[in-house]
Design a protein around this motif. Structure first.
Motif, short mmCIF file in Angstrom:
data_model
loop_
_atom_site.label_atom_id
_atom_site.label_comp_id
_atom_site.label_asym_id
_atom_site.label_seq_id
_atom_site.Cartn_x
_atom_site.Cartn_y
_atom_site.Cartn_z
N ASN A 61 0.79 -1.33 0.16
CA ASN A 61 0.02 -0.01 -0.05
C ASN A 61 0.87 1.56 -0.05
OD1 ASN A 61 -3.23 -0.44 0.15
ND2 ASN A 61 -2.30 -2.12 1.40
N ILE A 62 1.93 1.51 0.81
CA ILE A 62 2.77 2.23 0.53
C ILE A 62 3.44 2.54 -1.01
CG2 ILE A 62 5.21 3.23 1.45
CD1 ILE A 62 4.42 1.94 4.05
N GLN A 63 3.63 1.48 -1.35
CA GLN A 63 4.35 1.49 -2.78
C GLN A 63 3.26 1.97 -3.60
OE1 GLN A 63 5.10 -2.00 -5.57
NE2 GLN A 63 6.87 -1.97 -4.41
N LYS A 64 2.00 1.76 -3.48
CA LYS A 64 0.84 2.16 -4.57
C LYS A 64 0.68 3.62 -4.16
CE LYS A 64 -2.08 -2.06 -4.52
NZ LYS A 64 -3.23 -2.61 -4.07
N ILE A 65 0.90 4.23 -2.95
CA ILE A 65 0.70 5.50 -2.63
C ILE A 65 1.77 6.28 -3.18
CG2 ILE A 65 0.81 7.57 -0.91
CD1 ILE A 65 -0.61 5.23 1.03
N LEU A 66 3.05 5.90 -3.32
CA LEU A 66 4.18 6.34 -3.71
C LEU A 66 3.95 6.68 -5.30
CD1 LEU A 66 7.04 5.22 -1.76
CD2 LEU A 66 6.18 7.55 -1.48
N ILE A 67 3.49 5.50 -5.81
CA ILE A 67 3.50 5.60 -7.40
C ILE A 67 2.26 6.51 -7.87
CG2 ILE A 67 2.38 4.14 -9.24
CD1 ILE A 67 3.89 1.67 -8.08
N LYS A 68 1.21 6.72 -7.09
CA LYS A 68 0.20 7.73 -7.41
C LYS A 68 0.67 9.11 -7.45
CE LYS A 68 -3.67 4.68 -6.46
NZ LYS A 68 -5.17 4.49 -5.59
N VAL A 69 1.53 9.35 -6.38
CA VAL A 69 2.17 10.51 -5.91
C VAL A 69 2.82 11.01 -7.24
CG1 VAL A 69 3.65 12.00 -4.61
CG2 VAL A 69 2.05 10.80 -3.73
N LEU A 70 3.82 10.03 -7.63
CA LEU A 70 4.83 10.36 -8.71
C LEU A 70 4.17 10.56 -10.05
CD1 LEU A 70 7.81 10.98 -9.23
CD2 LEU A 70 8.04 8.33 -9.69
N SER A 71 3.05 9.86 -10.41
CA SER A 71 2.15 9.67 -11.60
C SER A 71 1.77 10.98 -11.75
CB SER A 71 1.51 8.39 -11.68
OG SER A 71 0.42 8.62 -10.62
N VAL A 72 1.34 11.92 -10.76
CA VAL A 72 0.83 13.27 -10.81
C VAL A 72 1.55 14.03 -11.76
CG1 VAL A 72 -0.02 15.25 -9.51
CG2 VAL A 72 -0.63 12.82 -8.60
N GLY A 73 2.83 14.13 -11.35
CA GLY A 73 3.69 15.00 -12.19
C GLY A 73 4.24 14.19 -13.57
N PRO A 74 5.36 14.77 -14.12
CA PRO A 74 5.53 14.29 -15.49
C PRO A 74 6.58 12.93 -15.11
CG PRO A 74 6.82 16.29 -14.77
CD PRO A 74 5.89 16.13 -13.99
N VAL A 75 6.60 12.00 -16.05
CA VAL A 75 7.33 10.59 -15.98
C VAL A 75 8.18 10.49 -17.00
CG1 VAL A 75 5.88 9.81 -14.20
CG2 VAL A 75 5.54 9.47 -16.59
N PRO A 76 9.32 9.85 -16.98
CA PRO A 76 10.00 9.65 -18.61
C PRO A 76 8.90 8.61 -19.35
CG PRO A 76 11.07 8.74 -16.36
CD PRO A 76 10.01 9.54 -15.88
N GLU A 77 9.44 9.21 -20.59
CA GLU A 77 8.48 8.29 -21.53
C GLU A 77 9.30 7.05 -21.73
OE1 GLU A 77 6.75 8.76 -26.02
OE2 GLU A 77 7.82 10.29 -25.13
N HIS A 78 10.62 7.05 -21.75
CA HIS A 78 11.48 5.97 -22.02
C HIS A 78 12.58 5.97 -20.95
CE1 HIS A 78 14.59 4.20 -25.21
NE2 HIS A 78 14.37 3.27 -24.18
N VAL A 79 12.52 4.81 -20.17
CA VAL A 79 13.62 4.46 -19.43
C VAL A 79 14.50 3.30 -19.86
CG1 VAL A 79 13.99 3.72 -16.78
CG2 VAL A 79 12.22 5.30 -17.36
N SER A 80 15.81 3.47 -19.48
CA SER A 80 16.54 2.19 -19.95
C SER A 80 17.58 1.88 -18.76
CB SER A 80 17.46 2.75 -21.16
OG SER A 80 18.17 1.94 -21.70
N PHE A 81 17.91 0.60 -19.03
CA PHE A 81 18.89 0.01 -17.85
C PHE A 81 20.10 -0.70 -18.36
CE2 PHE A 81 14.16 -0.44 -16.14
CZ PHE A 81 14.40 0.36 -14.98
N ILE A 82 21.19 -0.45 -17.79
CA ILE A 82 22.26 -1.16 -17.97
C ILE A 82 22.21 -2.08 -16.66
CG2 ILE A 82 24.77 -1.48 -18.29
CD1 ILE A 82 24.61 1.40 -19.59
N MET A 83 22.15 -3.43 -17.08
CA MET A 83 21.79 -4.34 -16.02
C MET A 83 23.12 -4.90 -15.39
SD MET A 83 18.34 -6.12 -17.13
CE MET A 83 19.07 -6.86 -18.55
N ASP A 84 23.98 -4.24 -14.85
CA ASP A 84 25.33 -4.74 -14.50
C ASP A 84 25.50 -5.06 -13.13
OD1 ASP A 84 28.09 -5.38 -14.99
OD2 ASP A 84 28.70 -3.44 -14.52
N GLY A 85 26.03 -6.36 -12.69
CA GLY A 85 26.36 -6.72 -11.35
C GLY A 85 25.99 -8.11 -10.86
#
Length: 344
Positions: free
Chosen positions: A52-76
């Motif tokens: 539920n904390i995760q859901k709240i944080l996601i809703k808070v962040l989704s109100v503002g701008p979010v990046p259209e394209h996120v990329s990961f270099i999966m190292d380690g």
């Protein structure tokens, strides 16, 4: 007085023994703490609270701008397995689980596209056993993603997967399976996942040059190559010039020949010292929150507010003068006639 060589050897052996004992002790403590944390999180109350904390944080962040394209270099992944005295395969499996978890979060945030550096062309220089392990694991994850993308109960339902890179380096069986998975998920419009496998940015640019020259030679009317046409022929199509946030884990501060074209302009590059399998929701959330904050400031400054408008924006809405509504009868009378030919 010179210490006999026998005693020196004994001192060296004792030092090594103490170092190994310390390492084993620290490893045991970390495992114990990890198991305690896992037990706490397995309790229904804490699991419910975390979700539920995760859901709240996601809703808070989704109100503002979010990046259209996120990329990961999966190292380690390899270092993760080595630190836990596990086979390398277990490290790559843990990395695959981390990617799946972050895909769920990105899709819920409203990110339209995620790309991941799964296998570099340079990785073919690794031991054959490890390369075969990666190929087999990749095959399993392909099938798993296809099932999830077509299961309406799964959060990844409606997603599309694209495998980009020099597929001529793969076996015919692997290419056939890739084509099948891409065909199954091609109608997914909600979310796109690009798996770079096998990929390097130099190979991407070379492929684009060859494709552009070939098109120009076949189509005589199209003799000019501009930036827009060149970009559209890259492996990632529409998203080839739209990577806003690139994240690399494991502490290395380099791109390793990845997305050199895609991040050259407005991308934010974040480096994390965390190994990829340990890269958590909170770590990615804080990076996207930081991106969103500075993006909001940049967009605000680009609007070029006047001093009066900035002061007015800061005034509480309760103190602002309300706009009076206008009655229909207050509008001016319509014209008697209007010419559509332009004649009087």
């Amino acid at each position: 007085m010179k210490v006999p060589s026998v005693i020196q050897i004994q001192f060296v052996a004792l030092r090594r023994l103490l170092a190994e004992t310390k390492e084993q002790f620290c490893f045991a403590i970390r495992n114990k703490l990890r198991s305690i944390f896992g037990w706490i999180m397995s309790l229904s109350l804490f699991s419910w609270l975390y979700k539920n904390i995760q859901k709240i944080l996601i809703k808070v962040l989704s109100v503002g701008p979010v990046p259209e394209h996120v990329s990961f270099i999966m190292d380690g992944n390899r270092r993760y397995a080595k630190s836990r005295k596990l086979p390398v395969k277990k490290g790559h499996e843990a990395g695959g689980l981390t990617l799946l978890t972050l895909l769920y979060i990105c899709k819920r945030l409203g990110v339209r596209c995620v790309s991941a550096y799964a296998f570099s062309i340079e990785n073919f220089n690794r031991p054959k056993e490890e390369v075969d392990t990666l190929m087999n694991l990749f095959t399993v994850k392909l099938d798993e993603f296809a099932k999830r993308a077509n299961d309406y109960k799964d959060p990844l339902y409606g997603s599309k997967i694209r495998i980009v890179g020099d597929q001529s380096l793969l076996s015919p069986g692997m290419r056939e399976r890739i084509a099948k998975v891409e065909e199954i998920t091609k109608h997914g419009d909600d979310f796109t996942l690009y798996i770079c496998f096998p990929y390097t940015s130099r190979n991407d640019i070379l492929h684009t040059i060859q494709s552009s020259v070939q098109d120009c030679s076949q189509n005589k009317s199209q003799s000019k190559i501009d930036i827009k046409k060149f970009t559209s022929k890259m492996y990632m199509d529409f998203y080839s010039n739209k990577c806003e946030l690139l994240i690399r884990t494991s502490g290395h501060r380099r791109l390793s020949d990845y997305m050199l074209w895609q991040v050259h302009e407005n991308a934010t590059i974040e480096f994390s010292d965390t190994l990829w399998p340990n890269f958590s929701f909170l770590a990615m959330y804080l990076m996207i929150l930081k991106w969103s904050f500075f993006c909001t400031i940049q967009r605000y400054n680009e609007r070029n507010y006047t001093l009066f408008e900035r002061v007015y924006e800061g005034v509480p809405s309760i103190l602002k003068r309300k706009k009076t509504s206008m009655s229909l009868y207050q509008f001016p009378d319509p014209p008697i006639s209007v010419s559509i030919t332009g004649e009087d």
